[in-house]
Design a protein around this motif. Structure first.
Motif, PDB file in Angstrom:
ATOM      1  N   ALA A 147       0.826  -1.205   0.000  1.00  0.00           N
ATOM      2  CA  ALA A 147       0.000   0.000   0.000  1.00  0.00           C
ATOM      3  C   ALA A 147       0.861   1.255   0.000  1.00  0.00           C
ATOM      4  O   ALA A 147       2.017   1.244   0.428  1.00  0.00           O
ATOM      5  CB  ALA A 147      -0.916   0.009   1.221  1.00  0.00           C
ATOM      6  N   ALA A 148       0.251   2.368  -0.452  1.00  0.00           N
ATOM      7  CA  ALA A 148       0.824   3.720  -0.485  1.00  0.00           C
ATOM      8  C   ALA A 148       1.984   3.793  -1.473  1.00  0.00           C
ATOM      9  O   ALA A 148       1.857   3.359  -2.611  1.00  0.00           O
ATOM     10  CB  ALA A 148       1.180   4.207   0.896  1.00  0.00           C
ATOM     11  N   GLY A 149       3.155   4.333  -1.074  1.00  0.00           N
ATOM     12  CA  GLY A 149       4.234   4.545  -2.020  1.00  0.00           C
ATOM     13  C   GLY A 149       3.920   5.673  -2.994  1.00  0.00           C
ATOM     14  O   GLY A 149       3.024   6.496  -2.765  1.00  0.00           O
TER      15      GLY A 149
ATOM     16  N   ASN B 291      -9.211  -2.540   7.896  1.00  0.00           N
ATOM     17  CA  ASN B 291      -8.396  -2.339   6.706  1.00  0.00           C
ATOM     18  C   ASN B 291      -7.777  -0.949   6.766  1.00  0.00           C
ATOM     19  O   ASN B 291      -8.239  -0.016   6.115  1.00  0.00           O
ATOM     20  CB  ASN B 291      -9.250  -2.498   5.445  1.00  0.00           C
ATOM     21  N   PRO B 292      -6.729  -0.774   7.580  1.00  0.00           N
ATOM     22  CA  PRO B 292      -6.181   0.580   7.761  1.00  0.00           C
ATOM     23  C   PRO B 292      -5.607   1.189   6.500  1.00  0.00           C
ATOM     24  O   PRO B 292      -5.567   2.418   6.370  1.00  0.00           O
ATOM     25  CB  PRO B 292      -5.102   0.386   8.840  1.00  0.00           C
TER      26      PRO B 292
ATOM     27  N   LEU C 194     -10.482 -10.896   4.290  1.00  0.00           N
ATOM     28  CA  LEU C 194      -9.832 -10.468   3.059  1.00  0.00           C
ATOM     29  C   LEU C 194      -8.364 -10.156   3.328  1.00  0.00           C
ATOM     30  O   LEU C 194      -8.037  -9.493   4.317  1.00  0.00           O
ATOM     31  CB  LEU C 194     -10.498  -9.201   2.507  1.00  0.00           C
ATOM     32  N   PRO C 195      -7.463 -10.581   2.460  1.00  0.00           N
ATOM     33  CA  PRO C 195      -6.081 -10.100   2.566  1.00  0.00           C
ATOM     34  C   PRO C 195      -6.029  -8.659   2.083  1.00  0.00           C
ATOM     35  O   PRO C 195      -6.443  -8.353   0.962  1.00  0.00           O
ATOM     36  CB  PRO C 195      -5.314 -11.036   1.628  1.00  0.00           C
ATOM     37  N   GLU C 196      -5.579  -7.739   2.927  1.00  0.00           N
ATOM     38  CA  GLU C 196      -5.577  -6.325   2.571  1.00  0.00           C
ATOM     39  C   GLU C 196      -4.147  -5.842   2.377  1.00  0.00           C
ATOM     40  O   GLU C 196      -3.267  -6.086   3.210  1.00  0.00           O
ATOM     41  CB  GLU C 196      -6.278  -5.495   3.657  1.00  0.00           C
ATOM     42  N   ALA C 197      -3.922  -5.124   1.289  1.00  0.00           N
ATOM     43  CA  ALA C 197      -2.575  -4.709   0.898  1.00  0.00           C
ATOM     44  C   ALA C 197      -1.866  -3.934   1.998  1.00  0.00           C
ATOM     45  O   ALA C 197      -0.662  -4.105   2.221  1.00  0.00           O
ATOM     46  CB  ALA C 197      -2.652  -3.870  -0.379  1.00  0.00           C
ATOM     47  N   GLY C 198      -2.609  -3.072   2.693  1.00  0.00           N
ATOM     48  CA  GLY C 198      -1.991  -2.222   3.704  1.00  0.00           C
ATOM     49  C   GLY C 198      -1.420  -2.971   4.877  1.00  0.00           C
ATOM     50  O   GLY C 198      -0.552  -2.450   5.593  1.00  0.00           O
ATOM     51  N   LEU C 199      -1.898  -4.196   5.115  1.00  0.00           N
ATOM     52  CA  LEU C 199      -1.357  -4.987   6.210  1.00  0.00           C
ATOM     53  C   LEU C 199      -0.325  -6.008   5.737  1.00  0.00           C
ATOM     54  O   LEU C 199       0.283  -6.699   6.551  1.00  0.00           O
ATOM     55  CB  LEU C 199      -2.494  -5.681   6.967  1.00  0.00           C
TER      56      LEU C 199
END
Length: 762
Positions: free
Chosen positions: A24-26, A230-231, A258-263
């Motif tokens: 996430a982010a970048g 999902n932060p 759900l697998p969340e990208a941010g974690l």
């Protein structure tokens, strides 16, 4: 230059679906934030505005309630915070000509995204009975119209006064004062639909319905659970705090269907490694739990702790000195059925045992959670079980440990502190009576679900909304909209257009208000407001932009103006003084709300102040027993009939609550569309569907009513087996009004039994 508002509406015809992201982010997060900001505000306004977000001399982000760190970056905002600011600080304007061009019926069929993209409201508008259009109305006439309707009611309880979490402390206190002086406790708020379950469970178990940790506790923790949250999308600045905790040695366990990208991994755009490097791996363990399996997971961990032969697996000294009810709790958990645990969680015993190893290796544990825990029938028992888990090892009331319910909207916690609550405590009402010299109503009022029922049944005739988008935030959309249309008068205090302006009572008012980003000048000069973040920190917020229109009024001024017309000089309440100088309001708060002593001085400190929290500060638990309470929570496995799935409603990355910033969900691989349902590929195959099929979602509930959300694209996605996910507010129509959490009465938006039917529309 900013971009003009769209004329044509949006649809999903150009939708593209790719692979979900693993980080996430970048740079993409920065690019998206700046692109949206420039489109709404232009280059110069973007630079001037974003550099004031979450700064000590600036304004609090109108998005989430995540706290600010002591040291603030020059850019102390996230991608979605920038989008929230851009939506409010946009240069687009809605004028009377817009309403003359568009009928209310036409607005009612527009998408949420199109409505929100039209810009800021600029003057009071009224829709009169039988009229197809809104038309301008003066502020004085608008207040007179509301006053006439309210004073004509048979009882003050025939009106409800809703509050969204954007409302400042000062406006919220003045609002509840007006409502109670009018004679009712009908003060539903957005918390009824989100963290009411957290407040209910925590009040019962530790004596205060708020989290017990500060940011420093996260940094000092050995182990952090992030559960049902999902932060990366909903609280992106939390990722920086988790990264800092990781670098200090913490382990992180993510618990989510759900697998969340941010974690998975975070590329912090504030540091070089987040721009050109791999970033930071966050979750050390991912427990892909079945929807509604969290109670079973924490009960299993609690049983294993009680059975462990590891020394100090359980903190006996803490339990003896500070808790009540341990023996009953222990007896109950020891009888836990492992078959039920595995069925409820979808996990293996090995995964749970490995997680126990993480727990036993940690001296300081924080459990964070959000809507994934709070919107089920058994949410309150689930959160009570989380508290049991923390109490077993003494993880409340010491540094680096505690409960962390992560609030959503930027001042939803502060509004409740200020008295926005349909079930006020006697002590609060006593203090209110002593300060203002009148006896406030004592009978409990209506929460959000009960308010909808009362409007549906004709018992409530006036709806007043202080911010928010009520008809899109609430469950059972068809029922809610019919209930709103059943009112004599609906009033919306708003900054921007939304669907609640198109679903109205016989008479409807739009009262445009200042945004968080705008200067607020009253009789005594420029004002500031204050907010309380998710960790009980109170600080000032000072808007810096010129108002979008000279006709805008602050929320405080709207409350005061209405109160003067409705109440006159009843009780000698000084509405002119409160409107003219917000220090007067804060002076009253000092006398009514514990923890706000010397409010006016302390809120002017650069970092504000921290509210007291007895369990955290003193290991004192103001419960009925005087101790922290263990609880006994029955495990009822939510078994779904064959051929059905358990649906949770979620946000896309391009939205915040009901505000739709765009049509992309970058981390989940969705572009230019929203009507999607995420289903495990094996479940799709078993149900006779394929990736890319168009299906209707049909929910099933005990009342036999068919609730249908048509035209969703099925996406094969690595969610937990037997589960599905789709975006709200589009799927709110599937959530039955009467399907609510025990105790808290929160809609069960994360536990909806659905079937997929092939879309046969031409």
């Amino acid at each position: 230059m900013s971009r003009e508002a769209p004329r044509e509406d949006f649809d999903d015809s150009a939708m593209e679906v790719g692979k979900p992201k693993r980080w996430a982010a970048g740079v993409p997060g920065v690019t998206a934030a700046l692109r949206d900001s420039v489109e709404q505000m232009g280059v110069r306004r973007t630079a001037l505005t974003l550099l004031k977000v979450n700064q000590k001399d600036g304004f609090d982000c109108p998005g989430c309630a995540w706290p600010e760190p002591g040291h603030r970056h020059t850019a102390e905002f996230c991608e979605n915070g920038a989008k929230a600011v851009a939506e409010e600080a946009t240069t687009r304007r809605i004028t009377r000509e817009f309403f003359a061009e568009h009928t209310v019926d036409e607005l009612a069929v527009r998408t949420d995204h199109w409505l929100g993209q039209q810009g800021r409201l600029t003057e009071p508008m009224v829709r009169r009975p039988g009229s197809a259009h809104y038309e301008p109305i003066s502020w004085d006439d608008a207040f007179g119209l509301v006053a006439d309707e309210l004073t004509a009611l048979g009882s003050p309880d025939e009106a409800v006064f809703y509050t969204s979490g954007r409302t400042s402390n000062e406006a919220a206190f003045a609002y509840q004062l007006f409502v109670r002086a009018f004679g009712t406790n009908n003060l539903p708020d957005c918390s009824n639909m989100c963290h009411e379950s957290s407040g209910s469970a925590l009040t019962e178990t530790i004596g205060i319905g708020k989290g017990s940790v500060l940011l420093d506790d996260l940094y000092q923790a050995d182990l952090i659970f992030v559960v049902g949250q999902n932060p990366g999308t909903n609280h992106p600045r939390m990722l920086s705090a988790l990264e800092k905790a990781k670098k200090a040695g913490a382990r992180i366990v993510a618990v989510n269907p759900l697998p969340e990208a941010g974690l998975i991994r975070f590329k912090n755009p504030q540091v070089p490694s987040g721009v050109v490097g791999k970033g930071t791996k966050l979750a050390d363990r991912f427990l892909q739990i079945r929807v509604n399996g969290d109670l079973a997971l924490f009960q299993a961990l609690n049983r294993l702790l009680l059975e462990s032969d590891v020394p100090d697996a359980v903190d006996r000294a803490f339990i003896e000195e500070h808790t009540h009810g341990f023996e009953a709790f222990a007896d109950h958990v020891k009888a836990l059925d492992w078959d039920d645990v595995l069925a409820a969680t979808g996990l293996t015993r090995g995964e749970i045992a490995a997680t126990l190893g993480d727990v036993l290796a940690a001296k300081r544990i924080v459990v964070c959670w959000a809507m994934g825990l709070t919107q089920h029938r058994n949410s309150v028992p689930t959160i009570r079980e989380v508290v049991n888990f923390l109490l077993l090892r003494g993880n409340i009331g010491r540094p680096g440990a505690g409960v962390c319910p992560v609030r959503g909207h930027s001042n939803v916690q502060g509004d409740r502190t200020m008295g926005i609550y349909e079930k006020p405590k006697p002590a609060f009402l006593d203090a209110l009576a002593a300060e203002f010299g009148f006896e406030p109503p004592r009978e409990h009022g209506l929460d959000t679900v009960d308010a909808i029922r009362a409007m549906r049944d004709g018992k409530v005739k006036v709806f007043f909304g202080m911010g928010g988008n009520f008809v899109r935030a609430t469950p059972d959309s068809d029922v809610t909209e019919a209930a709103m249309r059943n009112c004599r008068l609906t009033v919306q205090v708003s900054t921007k257009l939304n669907r609640s302006h198109a679903v109205t009572g016989a008479t409807a008012l739009i009262l445009p208000t200042l945004g968080r980003t705008e200067r607020d000048v009253q009789a005594s000069g420029e004002q500031f407001v204050s907010v309380e973040d998710s960790m009980g920190m109170v600080h000032a917020s000072r808007g810096r932009l010129a108002p979008a229109s000279p006709q805008l009024r602050s929320e405080v001024a709207i409350v005061a103006g209405l109160a003067r017309r409705v109440l006159g000089d009843r009780y000698g309440l000084r509405w002119d003084a409160m409107e003219g100088d917000y220090d007067v309001i804060r002076g009253h708060v000092e006398k009514v709300v514990p923890g706000f002593e010397d409010y006016n001085r302390r809120v002017r400190e650069p970092d504000g102040f921290t509210l007291p929290h007895a369990p955290r500060d003193e290991r004192r638990f103001p419960t009925a027993t005087g101790k922290a309470n263990f609880s006994v929570n029955a495990l009822e496995v939510l078994r779904v009939p064959e051929g059905r799935l358990l649906l949770q409603t979620v946000r896309s990355h391009d939205q915040y609550n009901t505000t739709i910033y765009g049509l992309d969900d970058r981390y989940r691989g969705v572009k230019a569309g929203r009507r999607v349902v995420f289903v495990h590929p094996d479940d799709l195959a078993a149900l006779g569907h394929a990736d890319g099929d168009t299906v209707d979602l049909v929910s099933e509930w005990t009342d036999g009513t068919e609730r249908r959300a048509p035209g969703f694209r099925a996406i094969a996605y690595p969610t937990a087996r037997g589960c599905a996910a789709a975006y709200f507010p589009e799927t709110n129509v599937l959530v039955p009004l009467d399907s609510t959490a025990e105790v808290s009465n929160t809609p069960t938006s994360k536990s909806v039994v659905v079937r997929l039917e092939r879309d046969v529309r031409p």
